[in-house]
Design a protein around this motif. Sequence first.
Motif, mmCIF file in Angstrom:
data_model
loop_
_atom_site.group_PDB
_atom_site.id
_atom_site.type_symbol
_atom_site.label_atom_id
_atom_site.label_comp_id
_atom_site.label_asym_id
_atom_site.label_seq_id
_atom_site.Cartn_x
_atom_site.Cartn_y
_atom_site.Cartn_z
ATOM 1 N N ASN A 15 0.834 -1.199 0.000
ATOM 2 C CA ASN A 15 0.000 0.000 0.000
ATOM 3 C C ASN A 15 0.873 1.255 0.000
ATOM 4 O O ASN A 15 0.601 2.217 -0.724
ATOM 5 N N PHE A 16 1.919 1.242 0.824
ATOM 6 C CA PHE A 16 2.847 2.365 0.866
ATOM 7 C C PHE A 16 3.482 2.587 -0.506
ATOM 8 O O PHE A 16 3.525 3.718 -1.001
ATOM 9 N N HIS A 59 1.144 4.188 -3.006
ATOM 10 C CA HIS A 59 0.795 5.582 -2.768
ATOM 11 C C HIS A 59 1.993 6.516 -2.618
ATOM 12 O O HIS A 59 1.806 7.716 -2.410
ATOM 13 N N ILE A 60 3.197 6.019 -2.746
ATOM 14 C CA ILE A 60 4.376 6.845 -2.467
ATOM 15 C C ILE A 60 4.445 8.103 -3.332
ATOM 16 O O ILE A 60 4.813 9.177 -2.845
ATOM 17 N N ASP A 61 4.056 8.013 -4.584
ATOM 18 C CA ASP A 61 4.065 9.204 -5.453
ATOM 19 C C ASP A 61 3.135 10.283 -4.903
ATOM 20 O O ASP A 61 3.475 11.469 -4.922
ATOM 21 N N ASP A 62 1.984 9.876 -4.413
ATOM 22 C CA ASP A 62 1.044 10.840 -3.831
ATOM 23 C C ASP A 62 1.623 11.465 -2.566
ATOM 24 O O ASP A 62 1.465 12.667 -2.326
ATOM 25 N N TYR A 63 2.290 10.646 -1.739
ATOM 26 C CA TYR A 63 2.891 11.166 -0.510
ATOM 27 C C TYR A 63 3.975 12.196 -0.825
ATOM 28 O O TYR A 63 4.031 13.261 -0.204
ATOM 29 N N VAL A 64 4.805 11.897 -1.800
ATOM 30 C CA VAL A 64 5.883 12.811 -2.176
ATOM 31 C C VAL A 64 5.301 14.100 -2.760
ATOM 32 O O VAL A 64 5.745 15.202 -2.425
ATOM 33 N N GLU A 65 4.310 13.978 -3.614
ATOM 34 C CA GLU A 65 3.681 15.149 -4.216
ATOM 35 C C GLU A 65 3.064 16.049 -3.141
ATOM 36 O O GLU A 65 3.215 17.275 -3.182
ATOM 37 N N THR A 66 2.400 15.454 -2.170
ATOM 38 C CA THR A 66 1.808 16.226 -1.077
ATOM 39 C C THR A 66 2.883 16.919 -0.253
ATOM 40 O O THR A 66 2.741 18.094 0.116
ATOM 41 N N LEU A 67 3.964 16.230 0.029
ATOM 42 C CA LEU A 67 5.080 16.820 0.773
ATOM 43 C C LEU A 67 5.641 18.024 0.031
ATOM 44 O O LEU A 67 5.844 19.088 0.618
ATOM 45 N N ASN A 101 3.116 20.973 0.140
ATOM 46 C CA ASN A 101 3.059 21.596 1.467
ATOM 47 C C ASN A 101 4.302 22.434 1.733
ATOM 48 O O ASN A 101 4.204 23.531 2.293
#
Length: 51
Positions: free
Chosen positions: A10-11, A14-22, A25
């Motif tokens: 799962n990680f 979704h890692i691309d989404d996590y990096v994009e959000t970081l 922000n």
Amino acid sequence: MKELEEKFENFLFHIDDYVETLIENAQRIGFELNFSLQSLINLEKYLIQKK
């Protein structure tokens, strides 16, 4: 063990989404993150500020 594998999958999914959000922000408060060496310094400053 199976649950741990599922969490890891799962990680990875979704890692691309996590990096994009970081990145988004950080940019909102003035830190440019663009995968350069300077960006690592900016990432460190951002994370320290968020602490």
